[in-house]
Design an enzyme around this catalytic site. Sequence first.
Site, PDB file in Angstrom:
ATOM      1  CE  LYS A 108       2.973   5.084   7.944  1.00  0.00           C
ATOM      2  NZ  LYS A 108       1.846   5.201   8.870  1.00  0.00           N
TER       3      LYS A 108
ATOM      4  CB  VAL B 232       2.785   0.073   3.695  1.00  0.00           C
ATOM      5  CG1 VAL B 232       2.806  -0.902   4.864  1.00  0.00           C
ATOM      6  CG2 VAL B 232       2.376   1.462   4.186  1.00  0.00           C
TER       7      VAL B 232
ATOM      8  N   GLY C  99       0.816  -1.207   0.000  1.00  0.00           N
ATOM      9  CA  GLY C  99       0.000   0.000   0.000  1.00  0.00           C
ATOM     10  C   GLY C  99       0.845   1.251   0.000  1.00  0.00           C
ATOM     11  CB  VAL C 100       0.959   4.243  -1.699  1.00  0.00           C
ATOM     12  CG1 VAL C 100       1.835   5.479  -1.673  1.00  0.00           C
ATOM     13  CG2 VAL C 100       1.502   3.224  -2.669  1.00  0.00           C
TER      14      VAL C 100
ATOM     15  N   GLY D 204      -0.038   8.459   2.890  1.00  0.00           N
ATOM     16  CA  GLY D 204       0.435   9.827   2.781  1.00  0.00           C
ATOM     17  C   GLY D 204       1.912   9.929   3.140  1.00  0.00           C
ATOM     18  CG  PHE D 205       4.982   8.391   6.627  1.00  0.00           C
ATOM     19  CD1 PHE D 205       5.516   9.483   7.302  1.00  0.00           C
ATOM     20  CD2 PHE D 205       5.680   7.197   6.641  1.00  0.00           C
ATOM     21  CE1 PHE D 205       6.725   9.370   7.970  1.00  0.00           C
ATOM     22  CE2 PHE D 205       6.888   7.083   7.311  1.00  0.00           C
ATOM     23  CZ  PHE D 205       7.412   8.175   7.973  1.00  0.00           C
TER      24      PHE D 205
ATOM     25  CG  ASP E 210      -5.800  10.920   9.223  1.00  0.00           C
ATOM     26  OD1 ASP E 210      -6.902  11.195   8.691  1.00  0.00           O
ATOM     27  OD2 ASP E 210      -4.793  10.598   8.556  1.00  0.00           O
TER      28      ASP E 210
END
Length: 840
Positions: A515, A501, A494-495, A497-498, A611
């Site tokens: 991450k 992953v 996954g991708v 905002g930071f 968040d």
Amino acid sequence: MSCLKGFVKMGGENFGFLIWVSSITFLLCLCHGYVPVDNYLINCGSPNNVTVTGRVFISDNLASNLLATPSGILAASNHNSVSDIYQTARIFTGTSKYSFSVARGRHWLRLHFSPFHHQTFQMESAKFSVSSQTHVFLSDFTVKPRVVTKEYYLNVATDHLELTFTPSGNSFAFVNALEVVSVPDTLISGDPPFAGSHGTFQGLSSQALETVHRVNMGGPRVTPDSDTLSRTWETDSEFLVEKNLVKNVSKIPSVDYVTGYATEETAPKSVYGTCNEMNSGANPSSRFNVTWEFEVETGFQYFLRFHFCDVVSKSLNQLFFDLYVDSMMVVRDLDLSTYVNKLAAAYTMDYVTVSPKQSEIIRVSIGPSRLQGVYPNAILNGLEIMKMNNSKGQLSKGTFLTSGSTKKNNVGVIIGATVGSLLALVLLGGFFLIFKKRRRVNHSKTWTPLSTKGAASGSSGTTVASITSNSSYRIPLAAVKEATNSFDENRSIGVGGFGRVYKGVLQDGTQVAVKRGNPKSQQGFAEFKTEIEMLSQFRHRHLVSLIGYCDESKEMILVYEYMKNGTLKSHLYGSGLPSLTWKQRLEICIGSARGLHYLHTGDSKSVIHRDVKSANILLDENLMAKVADFGLSKTGPEIDQTHVSTAVKGSFGYLDPEYFRRQQLTEKSDVYSFGVVMFEVLCARPVIDPTLPREMVNLAEWAMKWQKKGQLEHVIDQSLRGKIVPDSLRKFGETGEKCLADYGVDRPSMGDVLWNLEYALQLQEAGVDCDQEDDNSTNMIGELPLRFNDYNSRGDTSVNVGVVAREGRFGEGEEESCVDDLSGVSMSKVFSQLVKSEGR
Ligand SMILES: *[C@@H]1O[C@H](CO)[C@@H](O)[C@H](O)[C@H]1NC(C)=O
Ligand SMILES: *[C@@H]1O[C@H](CO)[C@@H](O)[C@H](O)[C@H]1NC(C)=O
């Protein structure tokens, strides 16, 4: 009683009143003063009634309408004392039947046997069967010359219970006394999970259970007169494999029953108030298991009920331990505080053995958690082991069973225990030495990582100390590379905002999520630091745990426990995964609400997540929810302040409008976002979907419109149609509505939300139970035509970009935000202007 506090605080408001009313009903149903509807206590074969510690056993000669027998014979022992149910018996030479008219529902059936000398009948050689219309309790049963009580928990589905005594061959049957007594239907119900395996046992309501062991750990024997359901609880010493590994704790007066978890009927205070804990002695680093062994009959499954009550901790979230059944991990890092949020509160956990037992022993162990910085301890307060009927409805296979435990294993156990204890002493000594060396290194639980930018300046004494004391959190880059095959794109899961992953495997086999921060990201470092600080301070069953970090060569890498089932969002829409049931969704909401509640009410300071969204709620292999992504979280208001003022951050569609307006942050902003998640869970659609007609684009607005009309069922997920009990949906909708109140002060606390969700779950389970029994499934929601929500067929089109929103729903100002669910089409329906910018 945080829930009680909750509604008192909110009193006067509509919502508070609703909770208040439901709590009263709830207390009435479940709490004090249980009076059984049916209470047949029968003194068999006696001309007189007998009173045993306040309970009157009626003579079956006087209540003769109960018994149909061709040849019942009254027998009395030589002592001829009639003050005792065991001095008389009724003997049957042919098939005979007691018939009790009863209210439908759960009952205890207790059969009391004690053979005595009789001129004609050798009672200890009697062989017979006992059965009801649906179950066989005993077959070819003989009784050793001592008192034997057999206890069964039955659900009687008709208006009378017939007990048939059938002599085997030319033998005869007898019984000294009988009890048929109502039990609260809630005492044992639901679908307990399998111990150490996936799935749940379904069909407990048609199951007959036989109490095989009922044990009060660390305390004295509890007799029927001190138990509201007249149960007997044995002491645990004869089951302990190594007695010297435990220490008794007794704090009976401090026990509290928290509504919704356990009542005095679940087990008395004398059971919850005592426990056995690990006897770590002078050596707090010792790690060992405490094990009990219980003899059982092979070929049956067993129901296990664990009774817990943390009477050993000084504060919440202090005690974490592991629970094993037959050497299989059943619960890891069990932290009772997360369930009851209170010390000394009674709590039960139910399990069913995976398959019929092959071995004659059930081994139950507790041991210290492997979490860092946790004092090794483990407790158990009580345990019930109940045999479950087999597929033929039998609780006995009829192979010349003898009652009472055969002691053949005892020699082995004693030798084992002695050798074991010696070994333990040697080991303890060894541990003690190791511990003395180790101790200096590890005390601080909170720490700050060495800054990647300011590495050179980090030479002050304090920084060095904090780095040393937490060096175990730091993972070398080489190890991270090895774990992820050098950040292999194929391992990418996954991708965010930071950054990206990856799934990885550490050298010890632990599966992890890695991450990797984008070094170009401006905000990245602050978030990196926050995340590490937060996660190392807050450890909780419902927060994703941090395994380590890496800040070598300007990397910002965070290593977490791997959550097999990914995000909650992916289970709701867009990924083609199978739909979750309503119960699973409620449990996920409850788990994440617990995690947030813990953050908000943490013992030192409160933390605002900032968040909260379905993509930040992760699910483990058992679909247990954990809150993730603390990069934006902030410490909550101090006592002299009422809010934290800060630039608006968070994800679009979930953002608290008040926070947007006033840029003031309180815990109630998380509550708002959680409310949006609740509707997302119910409706299974993105929170912002610009492809929909205007009034449907924003989920929070759309769902609230239907909620306010009282027609929420129009917009629920198609796969939940007909599956939600109306009361459960109503409670859920009301709770979600309150979370979405315009002003923070009008919103409930996470604790209140948690309580209401648990109530919604109970309503669902109660409703489904009734429904099964009445065989009427028309009583469900969602038969109306649906407007939308076929999202599962769509690909995941979500993008995660920073945007600047102007004149959005929340009006004023240019605020940076993060859009999660925009598919990129006709966004102008939502905002007059959107500007794509760099990810945060
Ligand atoms: C406790 O028992 C379990 C299951 O037998 C075992 O896996 C674990 O290593 C034991 N823990 C300790 C500290 O001995
Ligand atoms: C227990 O007995 C009931 C009634 O006879 C039956 O419906 C149920 O399937 C049995 N349980 C098991 C696990 O076989």
